[in-house]
Each structure stands twice: as C-alpha cells, then as structure tokens.
Design an enzyme around this catalytic site. Structure first.
Site, PDB file in Angstrom:
ATOM      1  N   ARG A  51       0.818  -1.219   0.000  1.00 44.75           N
ATOM      2  CA  ARG A  51       0.000   0.000   0.000  1.00 44.75           C
ATOM      3  C   ARG A  51       0.848   1.263   0.000  1.00 44.75           C
ATOM      4  O   ARG A  51       0.403   2.304  -0.467  1.00 44.75           O
ATOM      5  CB  ARG A  51      -0.924   0.003   1.220  1.00 44.75           C
ATOM      6  CG  ARG A  51      -1.931  -1.133   1.219  1.00 44.75           C
ATOM      7  CD  ARG A  51      -2.964  -0.992   2.324  1.00 44.75           C
ATOM      8  NE  ARG A  51      -3.826   0.155   2.115  1.00 44.75           N
ATOM      9  CZ  ARG A  51      -4.891   0.419   2.867  1.00 44.75           C
ATOM     10  NH1 ARG A  51      -5.214  -0.385   3.875  1.00 44.75           N
ATOM     11  NH2 ARG A  51      -5.641   1.474   2.634  1.00 44.75           N
ATOM     12  N   ASP A 186       7.395 -23.370   5.168  1.00 42.72           N
ATOM     13  CA  ASP A 186       7.978 -23.407   6.510  1.00 42.72           C
ATOM     14  C   ASP A 186       9.488 -23.310   6.303  1.00 42.72           C
ATOM     15  O   ASP A 186      10.122 -24.278   5.889  1.00 42.72           O
ATOM     16  CB  ASP A 186       7.609 -24.703   7.232  1.00 42.72           C
ATOM     17  CG  ASP A 186       8.138 -24.745   8.668  1.00 42.72           C
ATOM     18  OD1 ASP A 186       9.034 -23.939   8.990  1.00 42.72           O
ATOM     19  OD2 ASP A 186       7.661 -25.579   9.460  1.00 42.72           O
ATOM     20  N   HIS A 187      10.051 -22.146   6.597  1.00 43.92           N
ATOM     21  CA  HIS A 187      11.450 -21.915   6.226  1.00 43.92           C
ATOM     22  C   HIS A 187      12.409 -22.873   6.924  1.00 43.92           C
ATOM     23  O   HIS A 187      13.515 -23.111   6.446  1.00 43.92           O
ATOM     24  CB  HIS A 187      11.850 -20.462   6.523  1.00 43.92           C
ATOM     25  CG  HIS A 187      12.043 -20.165   7.985  1.00 43.92           C
ATOM     26  ND1 HIS A 187      11.015 -19.774   8.805  1.00 43.92           N
ATOM     27  CD2 HIS A 187      13.148 -20.202   8.768  1.00 43.92           C
ATOM     28  CE1 HIS A 187      11.470 -19.583  10.033  1.00 43.92           C
ATOM     29  NE2 HIS A 187      12.761 -19.838  10.037  1.00 43.92           N
ATOM     30  N   GLU A 225      15.483 -19.504  21.766  1.00 42.66           N
ATOM     31  CA  GLU A 225      15.892 -18.202  21.252  1.00 42.66           C
ATOM     32  C   GLU A 225      16.243 -17.256  22.396  1.00 42.66           C
ATOM     33  O   GLU A 225      15.539 -17.230  23.413  1.00 42.66           O
ATOM     34  CB  GLU A 225      14.767 -17.564  20.436  1.00 42.66           C
ATOM     35  CG  GLU A 225      14.284 -18.361  19.246  1.00 42.66           C
ATOM     36  CD  GLU A 225      13.101 -17.686  18.588  1.00 42.66           C
ATOM     37  OE1 GLU A 225      13.315 -16.904  17.639  1.00 42.66           O
ATOM     38  OE2 GLU A 225      11.969 -17.922  19.025  1.00 42.66           O
ATOM     39  N   HIS A 249       7.303 -25.696  12.976  1.00 42.56           N
ATOM     40  CA  HIS A 249       8.723 -26.022  12.909  1.00 42.56           C
ATOM     41  C   HIS A 249       9.074 -27.331  13.613  1.00 42.56           C
ATOM     42  O   HIS A 249       9.691 -28.230  13.040  1.00 42.56           O
ATOM     43  CB  HIS A 249       9.566 -24.902  13.525  1.00 42.56           C
ATOM     44  CG  HIS A 249       9.434 -23.579  12.852  1.00 42.56           C
ATOM     45  ND1 HIS A 249       9.108 -23.456  11.519  1.00 42.56           N
ATOM     46  CD2 HIS A 249       9.595 -22.320  13.309  1.00 42.56           C
ATOM     47  CE1 HIS A 249       9.074 -22.173  11.192  1.00 42.56           C
ATOM     48  NE2 HIS A 249       9.363 -21.474  12.266  1.00 42.56           N
TER      49      HIS A 249
END
Length: 504
Positions: A51, A186-187, A225, A249
C-alpha cells in the site's frame, strides 16, 4: 548450477507485502544471492506490491538495504546489483482493488510477448494472515492463476490460528487452485541440516537397523531463542510458543526423525510418510495436558550482561497476558517403530542460548564389563544433529583415553559443514525459492499435514485457553525455562541436553 527447468522458463515474482520485514530481511537477499550464483532464470521480473507509495527506485533502494544487511555474502556487488535491479519494479495498490490485478495481467501479457514464451508466475503472499483469503480470491477472480503448471501461490505461516481456521483456509484454496499450485512454506525445512536428516537417515544402511524402539531410548528436539518478541508483541499475543513454533517447525522436525522410509523421493510420497507420523501420534485427552505439557512466560532477567524486561512489559503485550513464551511437550508415536519412545519437544524465547538441536539418545549397553573406576565419565551414545548455532552432525561414543590406565572417555565423530565444505551454505529461502521455481513441493506442507498438526495440538490449546496460568511469569530471561520443564523430563530419569555437549 540451476536446473534447465529454472533457467529456460521466464519467471515473474509478484510479492504481496513487499515493504514488510519478511521481504526486506529474507526474500530480497535470497533472490539476489540466487541471481549471483546463477540460479535465477535467464529472463525474470520481480514486482513488489504494497500500500505504501514508492517509486521503483525507492523500492530497489529498500531491497538493497536488506541485501547489504542480511545477505550471507555481505554487501551487494555494485555492478551485479545494478544488473539485478533492472528486473525489479514496484506497484502501490490495495489488495482488494481489482485494478491492481488487471495491471498484473497486463504486465504478464507484455512479459510473455517480449520473451515469446509462457511465463512461470509466482505469487508470494508475504502479508498478514487476514489477507490470505482476499488475495487468493482476487487472483482467481481475475484469472491470474488458471494454469496449474505455471502459476504458484506461496503462503507463509501461520496457516490458520486453529484447526477450524486452517480447514476453512484449505477449503477456500482448494476451490480456487489445485494442490500442486499451493506452497505452504515453513522456512525451517529449507535449512541445510534439516534437509540432511533425510540424507543421513536414508542414504546410510548402518542406521536403519538401530533407528527404532529397540535401540533408541528417547528423542529431544529443542529450538530456543535469546530474542524476546521484539516488535511483534501484537502478533505474538494471539499466537504464543505453541502456535508460533511447535505446531509447524518442531513437529516438522519430529516427522523427519520418525517417518518411515519412503519408496522414492517424490514430493507426495515423502509428505505421505510425514502425515503418517502425525496420524500415529498419541492424542491428548484433557487430563493429559497437565501431565505431558508445560507452558511458561519469561520475567525480567539478565541476558549476556544486559538487563531485559519481562514479556508483560513488551510493546503491544497485555500487562496481564496469559500467552506462553515457552512450551515443552512429551509426545509418543504409537506405531511398531516407536512404541514407548518419548519425544521431548521444547521451544522458548529469552532463553539462555540460541539453539536448534535434535538429540537421539541410544539405550545403554545391556551389560557393562568395565569396573566402576574406569567408567566415571560413562555416557550413553548420542546422535546430535545441530541446526544452530553450528551446523553439524555428531555421534558421541565411548573410547579409551590414551595412557597406561584403562579409562573411558566420550569423543565425537563429527561432520561439520564449515570444516567439510568451503562454499557457503545457501540460506533456507534460497533453497525454497528454487524449489518453487522447479515445482518441487517436497519441502512444503500439504493441506492434510497442516490440519493433522493442528488436530494434535488443539486439546492443549483449548485447555490453556480455558484456564489462566496463575504462575506466570515463571522463568527468568536468560534461563533455560521454567522448573516444571525440567520436572517433565526428569520424572522419566532424563534431563535436557544443552550446549556444549559434554559428559553431563
């Protein structure tokens, strides 16, 4: 070198949400690296759509910033970037406006005329989930994805918020497109060590006889993490660790470890075997949740010498939030191969380290022939597949320490990517984008697989939604999570393994 399939067919990438974080941090570096490494088609175009008002040059500049900051190859080469940027344009529009889709159709027609060939068109939905149905419907309404051989629709996670929303989205997509056109990304599955799990398992005959309940004691899968929720507090409040990490994951990793040997390397055959695992996993009854599942939320604490705030003080987070930032689950796969073997899975934010590991612990020797003084450092054999911080596969064995005395010590038989291969590994998105161009869906989730994962976890999510945790926050930032997570695995006589993998 890219396959002939990729090189010869002209390709158009249309990226919705092109000014967002995903396009900037991941897609721009991945596409540029593929171009540098000659994995892009001879003729291609990248159209950014969002946008925000922006010229082609301004959009190219934003993409360059992403490449310079996040590319595995460092800053872009000026000459190569100039050549790459000639393929990039930008279109400002509202995704609900039919006029923007008409302009896509005009661009595709002109592109195909110029190159005298049918173009492969990839619609990448790097947008918030609420826009998935809108964009998909508009693509179909404007006849932009009618050919399943050349048009592909890529959808990022989260794919649904729960089982019902995932089913609704699957029904919508299946009425608009064919399954072979839909790439649910899903990386994690694009990461080199993750792909190597299948190679390691199915290309080595010595593993198959011991890859079962007779020799494996338990399996641990951890993705932790150090980061908090950063600027994603608003999104994370509606997600939590179970939806954000475990539903996709970590269950994907579990399926790769537990799946049966496929009869070939075709995409649907591999995905069938993954779905088999999900269907075999023991379902949770309401009374099981407290017994087999732990949730946590981080409080303020110290992380690498820095004082960090608790989750409830993060931007966009409810001061009385009931959202979990940590989850640990004990799963069972009820089939002949895995009956009785626990799979412990955990994921959390603001943890002590950034780690992604799969640990296979083998059963102890049936009878130890060595005296106690020889076995002070005795440790059961483990197979450790590390995705981060290092990419490696190590088998931990017992050997005699050099010297006149018989003393046993643990050593690693190590395969390390950096030490073995001199060329840099491709980033996950480079692998996945190449597979999308080639039409290979092996690393992408099928609709029934997504629904099976949601169905498995819904009893947990429903139990948590109906019962507010009175203990939140229950672990300090910089720790390894709540004490109950240790108790979950300790009651079976095990403990969570952490880096470095020494003789604990």
């Amino acid at each position: 070198m890219a396959s002939k399939i990729v090189h010869e067919q002209p390709t158009i990438f249309i990226i919705f949400g092109a000014t967002g974080d995903l396009a900037w941090r991941k897609l721009a570096p991945a596409l540029y690296n593929l171009f540098v490494d000659k994995f892009m088609p001879h003729n291609f175009a990248i159209i950014g759509n969002a946008r925000a008002k922006m010229t082609d040059e301004e959009f190219q500049g934003k993409m360059l910033e992403g490449v310079n900051q996040f590319s595995r190859n460092g800053k872009a080469d000026k000459t190569l970037w100039k050549e790459f940027a000639q393929h990039i344009s930008y279109q400002s529009s509202d995704v609900q406006d039919n006029a923007s889709y008409k302009s896509f159709a005009d661009f595709i027609e002109a592109f195909e005329t110029k190159h005298k060939s049918k173009a492969r068109v990839i619609y990448y939905l790097a947008v918030a989930p609420r826009f998935f149905p809108i964009i998909a419907s508009k693509l179909a309404e404007n006849n932009l994805a009618t050919d399943p051989k050349t048009s592909r629709v890529v959808i990022e996670k989260p794919f649904g918020h729960d089982l019902e929303s995932a089913k609704d989205l699957n029904v919508l997509l299946s009425t608009l497109f064919q399954e072979e056109q839909i790439y649910r990304i899903d990386h994690y599955l694009g990461k080199e060590p993750v792909q190597n799990i299948m190679a390691f398992r199915f290309a080595n005959s010595i593993l198959e006889p011991i890859w079962n309940r007779n020799y494996i004691e338990h399996v641990q899968i951890s993705v932790t993490e150090q980061l908090g929720v950063e600027n994603r507090g608003g999104y994370y409040e509606g997600a939590g660790a179970m939806r954000d990490m475990i539903q996709n994951h970590l269950l994907q990793l579990l399926c790769l470890v537990a799946m049966e040997t496929p009869i070939n390397f075709e995409a649907d055959e591999i995905r069938n075997r993954k779905v088999d695992v999900l269907h075999a996993m023991r379902k949770f009854e309401p009374d099981d949740v407290q017994k087999y599942v732990v949730r946590g939320q981080y409080a303020k604490g110290w992380l690498e010498g820095e004082d960090v705030e608790g989750y409830r003080k993060e931007k966009g987070v409810d001061p009385q939030s009931n959202t979990e930032t940590f989850a640990a689950v004990k799963f069972f796969v009820d089939n002949w191969r895995w009956q009785g073997v626990p799979f412990y899975v955990r994921s959390g934010k603001r943890m002590h380290q950034n780690t992604s590991t799969i640990i296979i612990q083998f059963k102890d020797v049936p009878h130890c022939v060595f005296p106690t003084q020889v076995t002070d450092n005795w440790q059961q054999n483990r197979l450790v597949i590390s995705i981060q911080p290092e990419m490696s596969i190590r088998l931990q064995l017992q050997v005699k320490r050099p010297g006149l005395d018989m003393v046993l010590n643990t050593v690693d038989m190590l395969f390390n990517y950096k030490g073995t291969y001199k060329h840099g590994e491709p980033e996950a998105y480079e692998t996945l984008l190449t597979d999308i161009m080639e039409g290979d869906q092996t690393l992408f989730m099928r609709g029934d697989q997504v629904e099976a994962a949601w169905e498995l976890l819904m009893p947990i999510l429903n139990a948590w939604g109906n019962r507010k945790s009175l203990s939140f926050p229950n672990y300090q930032a910089g720790s390894w999570g709540p004490e109950l997570a240790e108790a979950l695995i300790a009651q079976d006589g095990f403990h969570w393994f952490t880096l470095p993998f020494d003789n604990e």
